[in-house]
Design a protein around this motif. Structure first.
Motif: not given
Ligand SMILES: [Zn+2]
Length: 488
Positions: A180-186, A217-222
């Protein structure tokens, strides 16, 4: 950890009958083998064996391990000239980029790099185009690999909100594990929401497979990425700032909380920070079946590399501060929380990585760089510095990856009867990397020019020398799908 042990008392020796022949599993006696690998020191995760040893191999499998003079007769003898023989290295995190991005890498070049890097089995990543999310795509990926691979191979498959009803069939399609890709990547694969994730984990808990995570955590990243972009911050270091350790700590904690609830065995891909290793330790101590890997770049490089080299060093999760890196050694490697080394081999072209382009925005640069060919020398350099023993090195590179993904003892053990996969190294040779020597299609890497101590001398897959220290010696297509079985 035992530093040495007596070969005569080891499980590595097949019993002999009264005439000195080796007793075969069917009760007959064996006085000849197809091939001998002689004159090496053998190191396993259990300890170092004596130095004047050899292995006899027939049908691609180890039939005996013992002192040179005790081995059976054989037609073919490979003299390993006193080098160190280790169970074949397994890299469980390799982006082969096929199908869909063959201009970056393909099965042939990725496994050529693996062979030249002393890696005998790779596990491919599913963020291809199309993504590997259903059995038909897995089958066609295995077919391409069967035509092209220099070494043995496996694959992970992706879990999204859309393929929950396929998970059982995917588990039966011969794969290593789920991701599962929880964080956005390629590849921009969207993570399932927490509800779908719990559902997926509940289903996987009964499939005897492990679910690995890109744990950020992708919300923090975004949120942070958006803030920096609005302010026009395009320097490479702002990518690091957009993915702080807390994003990784939160994801590790959430995954382990869900694993505790569902009983799903989980794995943390590319764990990058000491803080996340500490969080994982807590959950492991509560009995959660959570394994983890880190990559040589997180144990060696820091944010300073990003400041010096710019976009080429962009990777997600990002390289960390010296403090986080040192804590990763302490709380991850030395405490045993992180059991595997894997490279996150992620080829991109020079242009994509902004080589010789100081104006390249980090936000337009894909993450990751090649690694499958440099992990053995990078981690042997730590052995030469005394930070790891060779048996610990074997556990991280071979034995634990094999156990984590259900390949043990066929891979990663050197036990009699198992695959004759060997990584043969000279742990004292010092040399500098010239990236143009690498076998990948794309060679952008922050390691260019790096001096290493430790070199791959020979790579052996199921008894065949696939790399002899200078040249690739197997035909593409020699590699086979590595068998997987129970993970616990
Ligand atoms: Zn990756």
């Amino acid at each position: 950890m035992k530093e040495s042990c007596d070969i005569e008392n080891q499980k590595y020796v097949i019993p002999r009958d009264s005439s000195g022949g080796i007793v075969k599993s069917d009760g007959g006696s064996l006085t000849t083998a197809e091939k001998l690998f002689k004159n090496c020191q053998i190191v396993t995760a259990d300890g170092k064996l004596a130095s004047d040893l050899g292995l006899a191999v027939s049908d691609g499998r180890i039939v005996s391990v013992g002192r040179n003079e005790m081995l059976p007769e054989a037609n073919q003898v490979v003299n390993l000239e006193g080098n160190v023989l280790l169970p074949g290295v397994i890299d469980c995190h390799v982006h082969t980029r096929t199908p869909g991005h063959e201009y970056k890498e393909d099965w042939r070049t990725a496994t050529a790099a693996a062979a030249a890097g002393g890696v005998t089995t790779i596990i491919a990543m599913p963020n291809t185009e199309p993504i590997l999310d259903r059995p038909s795509r897995v089958n066609s990926s295995f077919e391409t690999a069967a035509d092209d691979a220099h070494v043995d191979y496996q694959t992970h498959v992706v879990v999204t909100a859309e393929n929950l009803d396929q998970l059982s069939d995917l588990a039966k399609s011969g794969i290593a594990g789920f991701k599962v890709f929880l964080g956005i990547t390629f590849g921009d694969i969207e993570a399932p929401n927490d509800g779908a994730l719990l559902d997926a984990m509940d289903r996987i808990s009964s499939l005897d497979k492990r679910l690995g995570f890109h744990e950020e955590n992708d919300e923090i990243r975004a949120y942070l990425e958006n803030q920096f972009e609005k302010k026009g911050k395009t320097d490479a270091i702002y990518h690091n700032r957009s993915r702080p350790p807390i994003a990784e700590v939160e994801a590790v904690s959430r995954v382990c909380l869900f694993a505790n609830e569902t009983g799903c065995p989980v794995h943390m891909f590319h764990l990058s920070s000491g803080s996340a290793a500490e969080a994982l330790t807590e959950w492991q101590s509560k009995g959660v079946d959570a394994t983890a890997e880190t990559a040589p770049h997180y144990l060696w490089l820091t944010e300073e590399t990003v400041k010096e080299q710019g976009t080429v060093a962009r990777v997600q999760p990002p390289l960390r501060t010296e403090t986080e890196r040192d804590l990763l050694w302490e709380a991850g490697i030395e405490a045993g929380t992180v059991g595997c080394i894997a490279t996150d081999h992620a080829p991109h072209t020079d242009e994509e990585k902004g080589i010789d382009n100081p104006n390249k925005s980090v936000w337009d640069t894909p993450g990751g760089f090649v690694g499958v060919e440099t992990q053995v020398p990078a981690m042997l350099s730590f052995v030469s510095e005394g930070r790891l023993t060779l048996p610990e090195w074997v556990r991280l590179h071979s034995t634990q990856p094999a156990k984590t993904w259900g390949m043990y003892p066929e891979k990663g053990s050197l036990l009699a009867g198992t695959h004759a996969d060997f990584t043969v190294v000279d742990p004292t040779a010092t040399w500098a990397l010239d990236r143009t020597d690498l076998h990948s299609k794309s060679t952008a890497t922050p390691w260019d020019g790096q001096t290493f101590t430790g070199r791959v001398e020979t790579t052996v897959v199921r008894g065949e020398v696939v790399y002899d220290g200078e040249d690739l010696t197997a035909t593409p297509g020699y590699g086979e799908r590595a068998p997987t079985a129970q993970i616990r």
